[in-house]
Design a protein around this motif. Structure first.
Motif, mmCIF file in Angstrom:
data_model
loop_
_atom_site.group_PDB
_atom_site.id
_atom_site.type_symbol
_atom_site.label_atom_id
_atom_site.label_comp_id
_atom_site.label_asym_id
_atom_site.label_seq_id
_atom_site.Cartn_x
_atom_site.Cartn_y
_atom_site.Cartn_z
ATOM 1 N N ASN A 145 0.841 -1.193 0.000
ATOM 2 C CA ASN A 145 0.000 0.000 0.000
ATOM 3 C C ASN A 145 0.879 1.247 0.000
ATOM 4 O O ASN A 145 1.602 1.508 0.975
ATOM 5 C CB ASN A 145 -0.912 0.031 1.237
ATOM 6 C CG ASN A 145 -1.873 -1.147 1.269
ATOM 7 O OD1 ASN A 145 -2.900 -1.149 0.613
ATOM 8 N ND2 ASN A 145 -1.520 -2.164 2.056
ATOM 9 N N ALA A 146 0.782 2.010 -1.074
ATOM 10 C CA ALA A 146 1.578 3.231 -1.189
ATOM 11 C C ALA A 146 1.145 4.276 -0.174
ATOM 12 O O ALA A 146 1.971 5.045 0.334
ATOM 13 C CB ALA A 146 1.463 3.792 -2.609
ATOM 14 N N TRP A 147 -0.146 4.316 0.184
ATOM 15 C CA TRP A 147 -0.623 5.323 1.128
ATOM 16 C C TRP A 147 -0.113 5.061 2.546
ATOM 17 O O TRP A 147 0.023 5.986 3.340
ATOM 18 C CB TRP A 147 -2.148 5.384 1.111
ATOM 19 C CG TRP A 147 -2.818 4.144 1.598
ATOM 20 C CD1 TRP A 147 -3.062 3.013 0.895
ATOM 21 C CD2 TRP A 147 -3.329 3.908 2.917
ATOM 22 N NE1 TRP A 147 -3.698 2.074 1.671
ATOM 23 C CE2 TRP A 147 -3.877 2.600 2.925
ATOM 24 C CE3 TRP A 147 -3.398 4.662 4.073
ATOM 25 C CZ2 TRP A 147 -4.466 2.046 4.054
ATOM 26 C CZ3 TRP A 147 -3.983 4.111 5.196
ATOM 27 C CH2 TRP A 147 -4.508 2.820 5.184
ATOM 28 N N LEU A 148 0.229 3.789 2.850
ATOM 29 C CA LEU A 148 0.858 3.495 4.135
ATOM 30 C C LEU A 148 2.317 3.934 4.128
ATOM 31 O O LEU A 148 2.826 4.466 5.121
ATOM 32 C CB LEU A 148 0.765 2.011 4.447
ATOM 33 C CG LEU A 148 -0.520 1.485 5.093
ATOM 34 C CD1 LEU A 148 -0.410 -0.002 5.335
ATOM 35 C CD2 LEU A 148 -0.814 2.221 6.395
ATOM 36 N N ARG A 149 2.986 3.738 3.001
ATOM 37 C CA ARG A 149 4.389 4.144 2.895
ATOM 38 C C ARG A 149 4.541 5.663 2.916
ATOM 39 O O ARG A 149 5.623 6.176 3.225
ATOM 40 C CB ARG A 149 5.005 3.597 1.607
ATOM 41 C CG ARG A 149 5.132 2.084 1.564
ATOM 42 C CD ARG A 149 6.089 1.645 0.465
ATOM 43 N NE ARG A 149 5.655 2.114 -0.851
ATOM 44 C CZ ARG A 149 4.802 1.467 -1.638
ATOM 45 N NH1 ARG A 149 4.287 0.307 -1.229
ATOM 46 N NH2 ARG A 149 4.469 1.955 -2.816
ATOM 47 N N ALA A 150 3.461 6.364 2.609
ATOM 48 C CA ALA A 150 3.527 7.824 2.633
ATOM 49 C C ALA A 150 3.713 8.363 4.048
ATOM 50 O O ALA A 150 4.146 9.503 4.227
ATOM 51 C CB ALA A 150 2.265 8.415 2.006
ATOM 52 N N GLY A 151 3.385 7.577 5.045
ATOM 53 C CA GLY A 151 3.552 7.977 6.432
ATOM 54 C C GLY A 151 4.824 7.415 7.026
ATOM 55 O O GLY A 151 5.463 6.525 6.461
ATOM 56 N N SER A 152 5.196 7.938 8.171
ATOM 57 C CA SER A 152 6.402 7.471 8.852
ATOM 58 C C SER A 152 6.180 6.074 9.414
ATOM 59 O O SER A 152 5.096 5.728 9.895
ATOM 60 C CB SER A 152 6.763 8.444 9.975
ATOM 61 O OG SER A 152 7.796 7.920 10.784
ATOM 62 N N SER A 153 7.238 5.271 9.396
ATOM 63 C CA SER A 153 7.137 3.909 9.934
ATOM 64 C C SER A 153 7.252 3.885 11.450
ATOM 65 O O SER A 153 6.860 2.905 12.090
ATOM 66 C CB SER A 153 8.239 3.023 9.326
ATOM 67 O OG SER A 153 9.523 3.509 9.698
#
Length: 397
Positions: free
Chosen positions: A70-78
């Protein structure tokens, strides 16, 4: 606000000034974290149904796969996402431990549940690699910059930080720093403390008794007014509340918050005074939960015994004072002068304790406070006998 967590660390909480851009970024970050939490709940239920393990390693693997897909999850900090997975693992482990210990249902932590979009309040945790302080501003991973209202200086560099929003839509930040003891000069004095409803705290010294402040009672009329407005304008299920309903709801929440802060302020000021003037404290280890089911529920809640006791223990730990927690069993039946125990428990209406053995008479709560001292081994000068028999005394953590 400063609180100790019992692990050698302290939390320093500050108000945040959040711009519209930062608010949008924080809410987007929370939406991702909330999705991950709900996914962990689903995986946990599936593992339970299929008799599989669902430990931290499997949850971390699930997070890695979800971020890859999911690209939208990668858009946020881990960082906050990983912390949320760890928090879920701790909550699940605690629930399983309670089940294995066969605790009663009312005492169990309960398995983690899904966080609903309109009910769950945002809360993001960052480790040291996910934030930094520069020029008085807090910079979070994901290019989020926040203005901190520095009401006091941090005593040391924080190891982690939590950003959260309360029910009034106010944003706060809580820094975790190593706890630093602030020892006070020895006074050679000790004090016994008994909790009650008529007076929040009765001590062996009249100068340190804490009267019932009645903050909730003073705000009751306004609270009733706002609640009546809400009751008249309550929306039907599935419909949005009117402007007047939302305004009354916000004012109700504001009033609850104000009362809670007044209780906390009263408790901390009193605790500071008691700890400053005494080397050791014998405190009744009272758990007022049962009072919530009694006729004194409202007054007991307004007395805020639990919050006052917590403030006293935290203040004692901060300043290096000895805090002895005394089990409350038989403290109202034992005589502080001769150690004899009454054959029957005293009714609440009887406010004077009279010993049938030695004839000593004193206010009921004052006698109990003196019993606290004796059981804790802090028998002051003038006590005429040894300590009465009672459950073991434990030190505050």
């Amino acid at each position: 606000m400063t609180t100790a967590d019992g692990t050698g660390h302290a939390r320093y909480t500050y108000r945040l000034r959040v711009s519209s851009t930062a608010r949008t970024a924080l809410e987007a970050e929370w939406a991702r974290c909330r999705w991950i939490w709900n996914e962990c709940v689903a995986r946990s239920k599936k593992a339970h149904a299929e008799v599989e393990k669902c430990g931290p390693a499997r949850l971390d693997k699930m997070l890695t796969e979800a971020r890859s897909a999911n690209a939208w999850l990668r858009a946020g900090s881990s960082v906050p996402q990983q912390q949320l997975v760890r928090d879920f693992g701790k909550a699940r482990a605690k629930a399983l431990k309670d089940i294995k210990a066969r605790l009663p249902m009312r005492q169990r932590a309960g398995m983690p549940k899904c966080k609903k979009k309109r009910e769950a309040l945002p809360s993001l945790n960052y480790t040291k690699r996910g934030f930094r302080l520069k020029d008085g501003r807090l910079h979070l991973a994901g290019d989020i910059s926040l203005t901190v209202v520095w009401s006091r200086d941090l005593p040391a560099d924080p190891s982690s930080v939590r950003v959260y929003r309360d029910s009034l839509s106010h944003w706060y930040v809580s820094f975790v720093v190593p706890a630093q003891a602030q020892p006070l000069l020895e006074t050679g004095r000790v004090i016994g403390i008994d909790w009650g409803v008529k007076e929040t705290a009765t001590t062996t010294s009249d100068a340190y008794d804490l009267p019932h402040a009645e903050h909730g009672k003073k705000a009751a009329s306004r609270l009733t007014h706002y609640q009546r407005i809400m009751a008249r304008r309550k929306p039907r299920k599935g419909q949005a509340g009117s402007k007047g309903y939302r305004r009354a709801k916000r004012r109700t929440a504001n009033l609850h918050k104000k009362v809670a802060r007044q209780r906390q302020d009263t408790a901390r000021k009193w605790a500071k005074r008691v700890v400053r003037d005494h080397d050791a404290l014998a405190v009744e280890d009272f758990r007022p939960k049962f009072l919530a089911k009694s006729s004194m529920a409202r007054k007991a809640a307004d007395a805020a015994i639990g919050a006052t006791k917590t403030a006293l223990i935290e203040m004692g730990r901060k300043h290096g004072r000895a805090v002895h927690l005394v089990h409350p069993a038989y403290t109202t039946m034992d005589c502080a002068h001769c150690g004899a125990r009454a054959k029957h428990a005293l009714p609440l209406g009887m406010r004077t304790y009279t010993c049938t053995t030695c004839g000593a008479s004193s206010p009921r709560d004052k006698n109990s406070a003196r019993v606290m001292l004796i059981r804790a081994g802090l028998n002051p000068a003038g006590a005429e006998s040894g300590r009465p028999d009672g459950p073991r005394v434990r030190q505050a953590a």
